[in-house]
Design a protein around this motif. Structure first.
Motif, PDB file in Angstrom:
ATOM      1  N   ALA A 117       3.608   5.555  -5.808  1.00 10.08           N
ATOM      2  CA  ALA A 117       3.386   5.581  -7.251  1.00 10.08           C
ATOM      3  C   ALA A 117       2.301   6.586  -7.623  1.00 10.08           C
ATOM      4  CB  ALA A 117       3.008   4.179  -7.746  1.00 10.08           C
ATOM      5  N   ILE A 118       1.239   6.636  -6.824  1.00  5.82           N
ATOM      6  CA  ILE A 118       0.164   7.595  -7.090  1.00  5.82           C
ATOM      7  C   ILE A 118       0.666   9.023  -6.934  1.00  5.82           C
ATOM      8  CG2 ILE A 118      -2.052   8.456  -6.231  1.00  5.82           C
ATOM      9  CD1 ILE A 118      -2.744   5.561  -5.520  1.00  5.82           C
ATOM     10  N   ALA A 119       1.467   9.255  -5.881  1.00  8.96           N
ATOM     11  CA  ALA A 119       2.019  10.601  -5.672  1.00  8.96           C
ATOM     12  C   ALA A 119       2.925  11.008  -6.822  1.00  8.96           C
ATOM     13  CB  ALA A 119       2.779  10.655  -4.350  1.00  8.96           C
ATOM     14  N   TYR A 120       3.729  10.041  -7.309  1.00 10.83           N
ATOM     15  CA  TYR A 120       4.615  10.329  -8.441  1.00 10.83           C
ATOM     16  C   TYR A 120       3.808  10.634  -9.692  1.00 10.83           C
ATOM     17  CZ  TYR A 120       8.161   9.631 -12.035  1.00 10.83           C
ATOM     18  OH  TYR A 120       8.985   9.794 -13.110  1.00 10.83           O
ATOM     19  N   ALA A 121       2.737   9.817  -9.924  1.00  6.98           N
ATOM     20  CA  ALA A 121       1.895  10.049 -11.096  1.00  6.98           C
ATOM     21  C   ALA A 121       1.210  11.412 -11.025  1.00  6.98           C
ATOM     22  CB  ALA A 121       0.859   8.928 -11.219  1.00  6.98           C
ATOM     23  N   ASN A 172       0.823  -1.206   0.000  1.00 12.40           N
ATOM     24  CA  ASN A 172       0.000   0.000   0.000  1.00 12.40           C
ATOM     25  C   ASN A 172       0.857   1.255   0.000  1.00 12.40           C
ATOM     26  OD1 ASN A 172      -2.630   1.403   0.312  1.00 12.40           O
ATOM     27  ND2 ASN A 172      -1.802   1.933   2.316  1.00 12.40           N
ATOM     28  N   HIS A 173       1.970   1.183   0.758  1.00 12.39           N
ATOM     29  CA  HIS A 173       2.882   2.329   0.804  1.00 12.39           C
ATOM     30  C   HIS A 173       3.508   2.578  -0.569  1.00 12.39           C
ATOM     31  CE1 HIS A 173       5.583   5.226   2.608  1.00 12.39           C
ATOM     32  NE2 HIS A 173       6.619   4.590   2.095  1.00 12.39           N
ATOM     33  N   ARG A 174       3.887   1.497  -1.266  1.00 17.62           N
ATOM     34  CA  ARG A 174       4.451   1.658  -2.609  1.00 17.62           C
ATOM     35  C   ARG A 174       3.419   2.218  -3.576  1.00 17.62           C
ATOM     36  NH1 ARG A 174       6.810  -3.546  -1.675  1.00 17.62           N
ATOM     37  NH2 ARG A 174       5.252  -4.461  -3.083  1.00 17.62           N
ATOM     38  N   ASN A 175       2.167   1.752  -3.432  1.00 22.23           N
ATOM     39  CA  ASN A 175       1.111   2.268  -4.305  1.00 22.23           C
ATOM     40  C   ASN A 175       0.883   3.760  -4.075  1.00 22.23           C
ATOM     41  OD1 ASN A 175       0.706  -0.248  -5.425  1.00 22.23           O
ATOM     42  ND2 ASN A 175      -0.955  -0.799  -4.035  1.00 22.23           N
ATOM     43  N   LYS A 176       0.943   4.167  -2.811  1.00 23.16           N
ATOM     44  CA  LYS A 176       0.778   5.589  -2.518  1.00 23.16           C
ATOM     45  C   LYS A 176       1.917   6.404  -3.136  1.00 23.16           C
ATOM     46  CE  LYS A 176      -1.854   5.242   1.797  1.00 23.16           C
ATOM     47  NZ  LYS A 176      -1.846   5.514   3.261  1.00 23.16           N
TER      48      LYS A 176
END
Length: 369
Positions: free
Chosen positions: A119-123, A113-117
């Protein structure tokens, strides 16, 4: 407490606040350890370690989360043997193993979940950057259109009025100066138009107005337009038909104005690379499926290192060209030819100079069925 949780979510903790996170994790471990080791092994409190794992994954590094997860699973299993007062039964072991699996899954999912967050922040950051870039490009076009193009058109018109004697008689010396200034302004205006075309192609794509076009007519018109420039540089521009000496038609389905720009760009490129007294030659050939155009010069040629970059935007090469351009002519020519379904290329001549050519699909002449 809520403000701290908000800062954890926003990833802006200070050093003191990070220390508070560590203190909360240690306190959580201490409470769960007390509950675990002060009660019989049948009572499994290891599930409460999930709170410390989630707290660690919200802000700490992956290594720290892994350490907290391993510590939680180890302490949960260790309670089977310490204090060792009672006999451990198989159901108790099974319950402990289930708790360990739950802790491992919690750690894995929280890390994912932390990695997904991230990735979302980067996107989101990339999206904001693209939006800012798009806005900058819009501002750029507005600046070119209004702040540069409009004054240039006004200056050219004013110089034309001077040349026509609307403000009084003009001496021959003054007329030559006015003509030089007019040419300079027109060159700048042409550069502005080229930059605008690059922007339009990149954002909207190239829109073609197709109809049967005779490449011979396009070539002759482009040569006539550039005759004065070639003459001023003592360069001969000629047209021939390959192995044949007689005039014929080369029909394609294309945009007359855009193809004319290709001829002009390639001719200007050849003129700019040809020394005084040299020759630029336009060769028109035909095959069963393609109409072929080759424009050759006798300049310094092209190195193998330059060939892959010739049709990139703003690339001007490293040769001894006599007149520096914008580096956009070949780029636009490639865009136009590829939009017509054709191929454009460049090659170095065996003797001296270079050849720029393109081929387009054959189109039947108008009126043919």
């Amino acid at each position: 407490m809520w403000s701290y949780l908000l800062k954890i979510k926003q990833n802006i903790l200070t050093r003191n606040e990070r220390g508070l996170i560590y203190w909360l994790i240690i306190s959580g471990f201490a409470i769960v350890i007390a509950l675990e080791y002060l009660t019989p092994p049948e009572y499994v409190f290891g599930y409460l370690y999930t709170g410390t794992i989630l707290l660690a994954s919200s802000r700490l590094s992956r290594t720290a989360v892994l350490g907290v997860t391993l510590a939680a699973t180890g302490l949960t299993l260790l309670n089977l043997f310490i204090p060792g007062v009672e006999t451990v039964h198989p159901p108790t072991v099974a319950n402990r193993l289930i708790a360990v699996i739950a802790l491992v899954v919690t750690g894995y999912l929280s890390e994912r979940n932390h990695r997904n967050k991230e990735a979302i922040a980067y996107a989101q950051t990339q999206l904001r950057s693209q939006q800012q870039l798009a806005q900058m490009r819009e501002d750029f076009v507005s600046t070119l259109t209004h702040d540069l193009k409009t004054p240039l058109l006004g200056a050219i018109q004013t110089l034309k009025s001077f040349e026509e004697g609307q403000f009084g008689s003009v001496t021959p010396m003054q007329e030559r100066i006015i003509q030089t200034m007019t040419r300079s302004h027109r060159t700048t205006l042409q550069l502005v138009e080229t930059l605008l075309d690059v922007y339009r192609i990149d954002t909207e794509g190239l829109k073609l107005q197709r109809s049967p076009v005779n490449l011979v007519t396009v070539a002759e018109e482009a040569i006539a337009t550039l005759t004065e420039i070639a003459r001023s540089r003592q360069i001969c521009v000629c047209l021939n038909y390959g192995e044949s000496d007689f005039r014929r038609s080369l029909w394609v389905n294309g945009d007359y104005l855009q193809l004319g720009r290709v001829f002009s760009n390639l001719l200007i490129n050849g003129i700019n690379h040809t020394p005084r007294g040299g020759k630029v030659e336009v060769v028109l050939e035909t095959s069963a499926i393609d109409q072929i155009v080759k424009i050759s010069d006798n300049g310094c040629g092209i190195t193998q290192e330059e060939l892959p970059y010739l049709f990139e935007r703003f690339y001007q090469g490293h040769g001894d060209r006599l007149f520096v351009g914008s580096g956009l002519g070949l780029y636009l020519s490639r865009q136009i030819i590829e939009a017509h379904g054709g191929i454009i290329w460049a090659e170095s001549r065996a003797s001296k100079g270079a050849i720029f050519g393109f081929r387009l699909p054959v189109c039947p002449p108008p009126g043919d069925k």
